[in-house]
Motif scaffolding. Structure first.
Motif, PDB file in Angstrom:
ATOM      1  N   ARG A  77     -51.444  11.937 -60.403  1.00 39.00           N
ATOM      2  CA  ARG A  77     -50.075  11.215 -60.158  1.00 39.00           C
ATOM      3  C   ARG A  77     -48.991  11.642 -60.996  1.00 39.00           C
ATOM      4  N   VAL A 105     -46.061  20.206 -55.641  1.00 44.06           N
ATOM      5  CA  VAL A 105     -47.078  20.365 -56.633  1.00 44.06           C
ATOM      6  C   VAL A 105     -47.857  21.682 -56.857  1.00 44.06           C
ATOM      7  N   GLY A 164     -61.541   9.402 -52.632  1.00 41.77           N
ATOM      8  CA  GLY A 164     -60.671   9.477 -53.729  1.00 41.77           C
ATOM      9  C   GLY A 164     -59.707   8.743 -53.761  1.00 41.77           C
ATOM     10  N   SER A 165     -58.718   8.415 -54.639  1.00 44.90           N
ATOM     11  CA  SER A 165     -57.588   7.602 -54.429  1.00 44.90           C
ATOM     12  C   SER A 165     -56.538   8.290 -54.004  1.00 44.90           C
ATOM     13  N   ILE A 178     -59.626  15.673 -63.330  1.00 36.22           N
ATOM     14  CA  ILE A 178     -58.543  15.241 -63.256  1.00 36.22           C
ATOM     15  C   ILE A 178     -58.402  14.675 -61.846  1.00 36.22           C
ATOM     16  N   GLY A 179     -58.292  13.481 -61.531  1.00 40.16           N
ATOM     17  CA  GLY A 179     -58.134  13.023 -59.850  1.00 40.16           C
ATOM     18  C   GLY A 179     -56.697  12.509 -59.883  1.00 40.16           C
ATOM     19  N   LEU A 214     -48.685  14.460 -62.405  1.00 44.01           N
ATOM     20  CA  LEU A 214     -48.128  16.123 -61.859  1.00 44.01           C
ATOM     21  C   LEU A 214     -47.204  15.840 -60.606  1.00 44.01           C
ATOM     22  N   ASP A 215     -47.890  14.760 -59.767  1.00 49.83           N
ATOM     23  CA  ASP A 215     -47.047  14.645 -58.539  1.00 49.83           C
ATOM     24  C   ASP A 215     -45.524  14.018 -58.795  1.00 49.83           C
ATOM     25  N   GLN A 247     -55.751   9.443 -59.871  1.00 56.25           N
ATOM     26  CA  GLN A 247     -55.503   8.073 -60.681  1.00 56.25           C
ATOM     27  C   GLN A 247     -56.454   8.014 -61.908  1.00 56.25           C
ATOM     28  N   GLY A 293     -61.397  18.882 -59.694  1.00 57.70           N
ATOM     29  CA  GLY A 293     -60.524  17.719 -59.209  1.00 57.70           C
ATOM     30  C   GLY A 293     -59.251  18.862 -58.796  1.00 57.70           C
ATOM     31  N   GLY A 294     -58.414  18.003 -57.974  1.00 57.41           N
ATOM     32  CA  GLY A 294     -57.273  18.595 -57.487  1.00 57.41           C
ATOM     33  C   GLY A 294     -56.301  19.263 -58.567  1.00 57.41           C
ATOM     34  N   PRO A 295     -56.011  18.744 -59.457  1.00 58.59           N
ATOM     35  CA  PRO A 295     -55.119  19.609 -60.735  1.00 58.59           C
ATOM     36  C   PRO A 295     -55.874  20.701 -61.010  1.00 58.59           C
ATOM     37  N   LEU A 354     -56.511  23.080 -59.221  1.00 62.16           N
ATOM     38  CA  LEU A 354     -55.941  24.197 -58.371  1.00 62.16           C
ATOM     39  C   LEU A 354     -54.583  24.780 -59.048  1.00 62.16           C
ATOM     40  N   ASN A 355     -54.311  24.106 -60.187  1.00 62.25           N
ATOM     41  CA  ASN A 355     -52.992  24.542 -60.730  1.00 62.25           C
ATOM     42  C   ASN A 355     -53.312  25.466 -62.119  1.00 62.25           C
ATOM     43  N   ASP A 379     -66.329  11.952 -50.363  1.00 64.82           N
ATOM     44  CA  ASP A 379     -65.772  11.547 -51.661  1.00 64.82           C
ATOM     45  C   ASP A 379     -64.477  10.937 -51.514  1.00 64.82           C
TER      46      ASP A 379
HETATM   47  P1  ADP Z   1     -58.612  11.895 -56.082  1.00 66.49           P
HETATM   48  O1  ADP Z   1     -60.168  12.161 -55.802  1.00 66.49           O
HETATM   49  O2  ADP Z   1     -58.464  10.831 -56.887  1.00 66.49           O
HETATM   50  O3  ADP Z   1     -58.189  11.715 -54.548  1.00 66.49           O
HETATM   51  P2  ADP Z   1     -57.955  14.760 -56.327  1.00 66.49           P
HETATM   52  O4  ADP Z   1     -59.178  15.442 -57.219  1.00 66.49           O
HETATM   53  O5  ADP Z   1     -58.038  14.721 -54.951  1.00 66.49           O
HETATM   54  O6  ADP Z   1     -57.996  13.062 -56.771  1.00 66.49           O
HETATM   55  O7  ADP Z   1     -56.662  15.243 -57.050  1.00 66.49           O
HETATM   56  C1  ADP Z   1     -55.472  14.787 -56.174  1.00 66.49           C
HETATM   57  C2  ADP Z   1     -54.432  15.408 -57.200  1.00 66.49           C
HETATM   58  O8  ADP Z   1     -54.500  16.846 -57.160  1.00 66.49           O
HETATM   59  C3  ADP Z   1     -52.809  15.295 -56.687  1.00 66.49           C
HETATM   60  O9  ADP Z   1     -52.566  13.962 -57.235  1.00 66.49           O
HETATM   61  C4  ADP Z   1     -52.319  16.446 -56.933  1.00 66.49           C
HETATM   62  O10 ADP Z   1     -51.566  16.439 -58.298  1.00 66.49           O
HETATM   63  C5  ADP Z   1     -53.050  17.761 -57.137  1.00 66.49           C
HETATM   64  N1  ADP Z   1     -53.320  18.840 -56.217  1.00 66.49           N
HETATM   65  C6  ADP Z   1     -53.757  18.605 -54.906  1.00 66.49           C
HETATM   66  N2  ADP Z   1     -53.612  19.785 -54.373  1.00 66.49           N
HETATM   67  C7  ADP Z   1     -53.083  20.561 -55.240  1.00 66.49           C
HETATM   68  C8  ADP Z   1     -52.603  22.282 -55.100  1.00 66.49           C
HETATM   69  N3  ADP Z   1     -52.804  22.675 -54.026  1.00 66.49           N
HETATM   70  N4  ADP Z   1     -52.141  22.609 -56.302  1.00 66.49           N
HETATM   71  C9  ADP Z   1     -51.841  21.693 -57.464  1.00 66.49           C
HETATM   72  N5  ADP Z   1     -52.345  20.402 -57.445  1.00 66.49           N
HETATM   73  C10 ADP Z   1     -52.848  19.796 -56.560  1.00 66.49           C
END
Ligand code: ADP
Length: 267
Positions: A136, A149, A10-11, A105-106, A138-139, A108, A220-222, A224-225, A8
């Motif tokens: 972005r 983050v 991703g951005s 949520i990715g 959240l970053d 971008q 998506g990464g967020p 994890l929050n 995958d």
């Molecule tokens: P993409 O596929 O577009 O690259 P991701 O699904 O990987 O996106 O999500 C990236 C976002 O996830 C980052 O911009 C950040 O805000 C968030 N993120 C990544 N790791 C963590 C974490 N451990 N805890 C909280 N947020 C996170």
């Protein structure tokens, strides 16, 4: 043993998931996307295979997906991230049983994917025009509050009182709004919670055209929050399930599709 790879691109991060014939995860590996998509995706795949202790001759089939998938020419096939995400989300171990709505949520963009009772995509909506509801955002918030983050969830948990309204629709203006809130004496926990609730509000708006139905999976990464999960549960007044490896659901879905396509070719 055969190994199937989902890549995958991703951005913000390249995610590689490797599974075996029994759909067990052999390795998951995350690598920054950077500017060299192709080179970094190759590196991520090599490192994932090393992590799994699998030789490249065991790699039976690979499928790439995501934002940068067309640039990476080394996979056997490419698919859209919507299809890959749906496949991962519908898997009982990688997503949840009976998923009807995926909130992704990715870095971008933000997507709402609706699935029918066969796990097929029936509708989707994507917001990639504005960063205000994305990773972005959240970053940016973490950077302005001078935390990582990963620390936003802890701040959210400590927030007290009414939710602070963050109204800016653009990351640049939102950054100024956060700085103004700090200047007015507001504390980081309340601001972090305000950011999470403002993103959740945008996601509720995004579901106006798709509708929302349980079971709801957040990935998506967020995802994890835990603060973001809490804000979504409050906004939707429903239980939100979080994928087991939320940043890898799409890569895992691509790996499952790699396995299916290989079986079809072999038949
Ligand atoms: P993409 O596929 O577009 O690259 P991701 O699904 O990987 O996106 O999500 C990236 C976002 O996830 C980052 O911009 C950040 O805000 C968030 N993120 C990544 N790791 C963590 C974490 N451990 N805890 C909280 N947020 C996170």
């Amino acid at each position: 043993m055969n190994c199937f790879a989902g890549i995958d691109i991703g951005s913000t991060a390249i995610k590689v998931a490797l599974i075996d014939d029994a759909e067990q995860v052999l390795a998951s590996f995350l690598y920054p996307t950077g500017s060299q998509f192709k080179r970094n995706a190759e590196e991520a795949l090599t490192r994932a295979l090393e992590k799994a202790g699998v030789g490249s001759d065991n790699l039976a089939f690979s499928v790439s997906t995501g934002y940068g998938r067309r640039i990476f020419k080394n996979s056997d096939h490419t698919i859209s991230e919507i299809s890959a995400n749906a496949a991962g989300a519908s898997h009982p171990d990688f997503g949840a049983e009976g998923v009807r709505t995926v909130i992704n949520i990715g870095g971008q963009d933000t997507k709402i994917i609706r699935l029918d009772d066969m796990g097929c995509v029936s509708n989707f909506r994507m917001n990639d025009k504005c960063a205000a509801g994305t990773g972005r955002f959240l970053d940016m918030a973490a950077h302005t509050l001078e935390v990582d983050v990963e620390e936003l969830a802890g701040l959210h948990e400590r927030a007290q009182g009414d939710v602070l309204a963050i109204n800016s629709t653009c990351t640049v203006y939102a950054e100024s709004e956060v700085i103004s809130l700090l200047a007015d004496g507001h504390q980081a926990p309340e601001i972090a919670a305000g950011i999470h609730h403002s993103i959740a509000k945008r996601i509720v708006n995004l579901t106006r055209s798709t509708g929302i139905e349980e079971t709801i999976l957040f990935d998506g990464g967020p995802a994890l929050n835990a603060g973001m999960v809490d804000a979504l549960e409050i906004s939707f007044s429903r239980k939100i399930h979080v994928a087991a490896l939320p940043q890898f659901t799409t890569a895992l879905g691509a790996a499952l599709i790699a396995k299916e396509e290989w079986l079809e070719e072999e038949a």
